[in-house]
Each structure stands twice: as C-alpha cells, then as structure tokens.
Enzyme design. Structure first.
Site, short mmCIF file in Angstrom:
data_model
loop_
_atom_site.label_atom_id
_atom_site.label_comp_id
_atom_site.label_asym_id
_atom_site.label_seq_id
_atom_site.Cartn_x
_atom_site.Cartn_y
_atom_site.Cartn_z
N SER A 208 0.81 -1.22 0.00
CA SER A 208 0.00 0.00 0.00
C SER A 208 0.84 1.27 0.00
CB SER A 208 -0.94 0.00 1.20
OG SER A 208 -1.84 -1.07 1.11
N ARG B 223 27.43 -8.10 12.18
CA ARG B 223 26.61 -6.88 12.19
C ARG B 223 26.20 -6.48 13.60
NH1 ARG B 223 20.96 -7.99 9.26
NH2 ARG B 223 20.21 -6.41 10.71
#
Length: 510
Positions: A63, A186
């Site tokens: 959307s 990370r």
C-alpha cells in the site's frame, strides 16, 4: 460559484485480478455492480508490482509503495532498485560522490576502503552493489582496495556468509589487486541502540586493525569463527592478512565508501567518522573522504552517493498549484495512504486539500466485520460528490486488503460484496452530478486466499495486475500495459489540466 463536477479516484485496496477462480474471493463473490462496469465501461488491467512500482522484479506491491507511485505520477524507485538500476544503466560508475572519493585516493596513491553488510539479503544492502563498487574502484585505477565485511545472518540464514566471501576472494584474484581486509558481525558494526561499546569494536578494527583474531583469508577467518560457535551476525573482529601483507587500516587521505543503503543501522558507525562525536574515545581519527551510499541522517555532514529523491509536483501539489480543491477520504486503516504516502511523504495538507477520516471498526480482526466502515465511508463519499465543493476526490476502501490478510475466505467474499454495494452508490452519485471516476487498486490480495503452491492459507499481497475502470461521459479508450504511476497523468488529462514535466507516467487514454 457553480457546483463542481468532481473527478474521483476510488482505490479498492487489495483488489487484484486473477483468471483462476479457485480460492478467488473477488471472482466468486456476488458483484453485480463491478460485473456491469466491466461489461459496459472502458476498462483495462494495470501493473502494481515489481519494477513497475520501483520494487525488485517480481516482488509483490504494497500500500505504501502503491499510493506513493499513484500520487507521484512517476515510478518511485526504492533504494535497492534505484541502485541496482543505476548499476545496470552504467550510471553507478559515474556517480559524482563515488568518482571524487576514488579519484582523490588514486591521485594521492592512497587506499579505497569499501565496507558494508556483505550478503544478498537485500534489506540493508546487497552484495551485488558492493561487487560493483569494487569493480569501479579497480577500473578507476585504485591499487589498494580493501573490503571490510560486516556479516549478516539475520536477513539471511545464520551461517551463510561463505559463498559471499568466496565470491569476493575470487573477484580480487581476477582483478589481481585488493583483498578482503576484515570481518565482523553486524551485531557490532550495525548496532542502532546506542551500544557504543559494540560499535567501538568495529571502529577500532577499521582504523587500527585491532582484532581479537586474525586469519590469512576471509573464508579461513569465517571457518575459525564457526569453530568458536559464532554465527555470522556475532563474528568477532577478525583482521585478514596473509604473511607479508600490511594492515589494511583507514588512514589520512584514504577513501571510505559505506555501501549500506538502509539508514537505521548505518548511522552509528558513520557518526564515529565525523569530528563532533562522543560515543566513545577514539584512539585514532583519520582524515578520510567518507561517502555514504544514501543519506543516513540529515545532520551527518558527509558526501552522499544517492541523495534522497525529492518528489516535486506530485498530483496533490500540482492540483493545489492550479487552484483546485481536493478531498482525501478513507478509514483509519488506509488514511495515511491517501494522505502522507499519496503526497510523496509530506504530512501537511496542500492548499485546497481537505481530509476526512472515518474510524475503522474496533474489532480484533476484520473477518469479524468484513464490511468494516464502508457504509459510513460511502455515505460521506456520496455527500462529498454531491456537495459541489471538490474538483478531485481520492478515496480508499480497505476491505479487500484488510480482510484478505485474515485468510478467512468467507469473510473475504463478504467484504467484496459489501464493497460492490458501496461502489454502486458512489457510481450513482458521480453520474448524478455528471462527474468522472476511475476505479482501481494499489495491489492484489483477496483474489488469492489459498497458496496454489502449498495449499495453505494465503494472507499476503500478490504480484497480480489490478483493474482500471472509467465511469463518466467521455468516450474513453484505454491503452494496454499501464501501471500505477500512469494514473495521475491520466486523471490530469481527463480533467483537462496540464501535466507537470516531473510526471513521467503515461496518459492511459488513447
């Protein structure tokens, strides 16, 4: 003042088209209004997914992306696709910030450091982009090319870095210069919760080659980490250097290119390379030419390879400049989509823009009330059309999407039937005032309620096309092959308004 004859855009959220009627709530619901419109009115199918809306090829629409593309009147590329496309087009290799940083290092016989999340995960970075950056540095004459690999294991399987590292070892062997210089998970390099002790581990590795472990090759360093029971995400600082090689540390005059495009986990380590910084005590602070792939924060004063694309002259802004009035109306669930996203990420209303919000029902899941608030929304929509106040009305009905997401097939059919009734009333009102209307969707959902591959419940969006239907007095014939970004130019054309140069979408009316 004479009453205005509005042009309405009705977006049926999640209302895709699928030929196969199996588990297809849209095809199987009783929809006399939509059936009659498709039989008697100009209509076509348009694309709402993949590259046509700026997403990777084949990826389902959503959307936010759908409304951004509709309102912009041009394909709005997400960072991943924007950069991938620039590599394919040859533009990446000519990006000013990258060219300047690499050339200044080459001229001064300094190193080019490339760092980033080394994986094909595609969430924070993509290794294909890093590959292109290494090739670019080599092509521009860099002799010392040092690759600093932040390992993933979150957006990829927990132990999957070996293929990526081997790929880059092979690339450096082919180039005959450069090397993988360091590895770190990370967890350290990409913290976003102000755990500066973690970030310092990565910073010290990059600037001093300070590491708990060393290895002769990247793959050997990874294997050693696995032997210590460290998955990719948590690999401890590892310096990579074979016998006789110098430390690959960041020094004055070097270029540093950070190849992550998503900002949230790139900010902290980047701030450590800016003079004003108090996250931790820096043992060294090299004067480097640092380039961020995208803008990680507006207050970081470093070069940006791909600055944010500002959307000038979106549909709403352009209408406002023409002195036109417009209404945005939806239920709570999709209100942000017809306002913020439709306006290209701008929160405030344009002059002449009004907004009406209808509260979505307070139920745990929308299969319990498949019609949602469509009766109230329709009542307001009809009143707005008949008011004569608005040149344009943008309306979103959330039912096909929100009920589609529940996976409850019977409820999805009921949602489609409630929608059909609402659309009928809106069509009547438009005809009564001699207005015009386009009916479309931002992406598919309710047309596939069972996954044909697995036989399980399908609750996600689809990458199928969506309908486009015209209601009004003009003799309209649609072109084939349209996409969401063609809607704004088409609407401006139907309203007899000029189309701004920034809108590269096509007018779909022949």
């Amino acid at each position: 003042m004479s009453a205005k004859k509005p042009l309405a855009l009705v977006i049926l959220d999640g209302y895709g088209y699928r030929e196969d009627t199996a588990s297809n709530a849209i095809a199987n619901a009783k929809t006399p209004v939509m059936d009659a419109l498709i039989a008697n009115n100009p209509n076509t199918l348009i694309s709402a997914s993949g590259m046509d809306v700026g997403l990777p090829d084949g990826q389902m629409g959503n959307s936010e992306v759908g409304h951004t593309n509709i309102g912009a009147g041009r394909v709005v590329y997400q960072d991943l696709t924007r950069i991938t496309k620039s590599i394919a087009d040859g533009e990446f290799a000519e990006t000013a910030a990258l060219v300047e940083a690499i050339d200044s290092a080459v001229k001064a016989e300094k190193a080019v450091h490339i760092m980033g999340l080394m994986s094909p995960g595609g969430v924070h970075s993509h290794e294909d982009h890093i590959y292109a950056a290494v090739e670019m540095a080599a092509a521009r004459g860099a002799e010392k090319i040092y690759l600093h690999c932040f390992l993933d294991g979150r957006d990829t399987p927990p132990r999957s870095a070996e293929n990526s590292l081997q790929r880059f070892q092979d690339l450096f062997a082919k180039l005959g210069k450069g090397r993988v210089a360091s590895l770190v998970g990370r967890y350290y390099a990409m913290d976003r919760d102000n755990n500066w002790d973690r970030v310092q581990v990565a910073y010290d590795l990059l600037t001093q080659a300070k590491a708990e472990f060393t290895a002769e090759t990247a793959v050997a360093g990874l294997e050693a980490a696995y032997a210590r029971e460290e998955n990719d995400e948590f690999v401890k600082a590892t310096a990579i250097k074979a016998e006789g090689q110098e430390d690959a540390i960041m020094q004055d005059g070097d270029a540093v290119i950070f190849m992550n495009y998503r900002a949230d986990r790139a900010r902290q380590i980047t701030r450590a390379f800016v003079p004003a910084f108090d996250g931790f005590e820096r043992a060294v602070f090299p004067a480097i030419n640092f380039v961020m792939l995208t803008q990680y924060a507006a207050d970081i004063p470093l070069a940006i390879a791909f600055p944010p694309a500002s959307l000038e002259n979106t549909y709403g802004e352009w209408l406002s400049k023409q002195g036109q009035t417009q209404l945005r109306i939806s239920e709570t669930e999709k209100y942000a989509h017809v306002t913020f996203f439709f306006n290209g990420g701008i929160e405030n209303e344009f002059e002449g823009e009004e907004r009406q919000l209808v509260a979505s029902p307070k139920v745990a899941t929308y299969d319990m009330q498949p019609e949602m608030s469509s009766p109230e929304l329709t009542e307001k929509m009809v009143a707005a059309i008949k008011s004569g106040k608005y040149d344009t009305i943008i309306c979103n009905y959330p039912n096909a999407d929100m009920v589609g997401h529940t996976g409850v097939y019977e409820a999805a059919e009921q949602a489609i039937e409630a929608l059909d009734e609402s659309v009928g009333k809106v069509v009547e009102a438009i005809k009564e005032v001699s207005g015009q209307m386009l009916i479309t969707a931002d992406h598919g959902n309710a047309e596939m309620m069972i996954d044909p591959e697995t036989g399980g419940v399908h609750t996600a969006h689809t990458n199928l096309p969506v309908p486009l239907i015209y209601v009004g007095d003009k003799a309209v014939e649609f072109k084939e092959g349209g996409k969401l970004s063609d809607l704004a130019p088409t609407m401006l054309s139907l309203a007899g308004l000029e189309i701004p140069a920034e809108m590269s979408g096509e007018v779909l009316v022949k």
